[in-house]
Scaffold this active site. Structure first.
Site, PDB file in Angstrom:
ATOM      1  N   TYR A  69      -1.995  34.304  20.994  1.00 25.04           N
ATOM      2  CA  TYR A  69      -1.323  33.030  21.322  1.00 25.04           C
ATOM      3  C   TYR A  69      -0.577  32.984  22.661  1.00 25.04           C
ATOM      4  CZ  TYR A  69      -2.169  31.374  16.498  1.00 25.04           C
ATOM      5  OH  TYR A  69      -2.739  30.970  15.324  1.00 25.04           O
ATOM      6  N   CYS A  74      -0.530  26.629  29.924  1.00 23.64           N
ATOM      7  CA  CYS A  74      -0.247  25.194  29.908  1.00 23.64           C
ATOM      8  C   CYS A  74      -1.104  24.456  30.933  1.00 23.64           C
ATOM      9  CB  CYS A  74       1.213  24.935  30.235  1.00 23.64           C
ATOM     10  SG  CYS A  74       2.380  25.485  28.986  1.00 23.64           S
ATOM     11  N   GLU A  76      -0.235  22.269  33.124  1.00 24.55           N
ATOM     12  CA  GLU A  76       0.346  22.156  34.460  1.00 24.55           C
ATOM     13  C   GLU A  76       0.024  23.381  35.303  1.00 24.55           C
ATOM     14  OE1 GLU A  76       1.731  21.671  31.538  1.00 24.55           O
ATOM     15  OE2 GLU A  76       3.298  20.143  31.571  1.00 24.55           O
ATOM     16  N   CYS A 109       7.056  22.119  30.171  1.00 23.67           N
ATOM     17  CA  CYS A 109       7.928  23.157  29.611  1.00 23.67           C
ATOM     18  C   CYS A 109       8.684  23.853  30.742  1.00 23.67           C
ATOM     19  CB  CYS A 109       7.105  24.167  28.803  1.00 23.67           C
ATOM     20  SG  CYS A 109       6.210  25.368  29.811  1.00 23.67           S
TER      21      CYS A 109
END
Ligand SMILES: O=c1ccn([C@H]2C[C@H](O)[C@@H](CO)O2)c(=O)[nH]1
Length: 177
Positions: A69, A74, A76, A109
């Protein structure tokens, strides 16, 4: 001007953070389209991203997850990394847009805010699109106040001289941070 508006309703001559209505429209369409390319079998949380470069180019990306994981990345960072390997550098990115399937819209984030900070001006707009295509706009500086960036690092001369103690410079940098 409201910062919460439907992306499709802009008049073409309106300027939003220096962007024309059609540029904003393109950003909204491309980040929403990029959301469809997310690889997110673990979270099922799709994130699409697009950048508008100063040369008019659009760069798209989406989140790419991994069975291990924390290895997932992300949208971005995928998108900015893509632009950087295509040659984009600080000053080349006029705006970033992010689309998710939630309302109110998700914002980048913390790690992505810092990643964006490396390559974008503090006054660059970040458009965040919700599941209806409505956007909230904030500048990078609003999302990441008093940020740390490459210009904060010491040169070899400054290291040799024991640091940086120019009060005027640090004060003005704080003011612009
Ligand atoms: O700013 C963010 C926050 C989360 N995600 C992704 C990471 C992960 O794949 C999924 C759920 O956190 O959303 C992004 O792409 N951008």
């Amino acid at each position: 001007m409201s910062s919460h508006t439907k992306g499709h309703a802009r008049h073409d001559t309106a300027l939003i953070h220096g962007l024309s209505g059609s540029e904003v429209q393109t950003l909204s369409e491309t980040c929403i389209e990029a959301k469809g390319r997310a690889y997110c079998p673990y979270s099922n949380f799709r994130v699409g991203c697009s950048l508008l470069l100063t040369n008019g180019t659009i760069v798209q990306g989406a989140n790419v997850e991994n069975a291990a994981y924390p290895v997932g990345t992300c949208a971005e960072r995928v998108t900015i990394g893509t632009a950087v390997v295509q040659g984009a550098r600080k000053g080349d990115i006029r705006a970033i847009a992010v689309a998710t399937d939630i309302s109110p819209p998700a914002s980048p984030c913390g790690m992505c805010r810092q990643f964006i900070r490396e390559f974008c001006e503090l006054n660059m707009p970040v458009f965040m699109y919700d599941k209806e295509g409505k956007s909230t706009i904030m500048t990078l500086e609003q999302l990441l106040p008093m940020s740390f960036g490459p210009e904060k690092l010491l040169s070899t001369d400054e290291i040799a001289n024991g640091g940086r103690d120019d009060l005027a410079r640090s004060t003005s940098e704080l003011g612009n941070a």
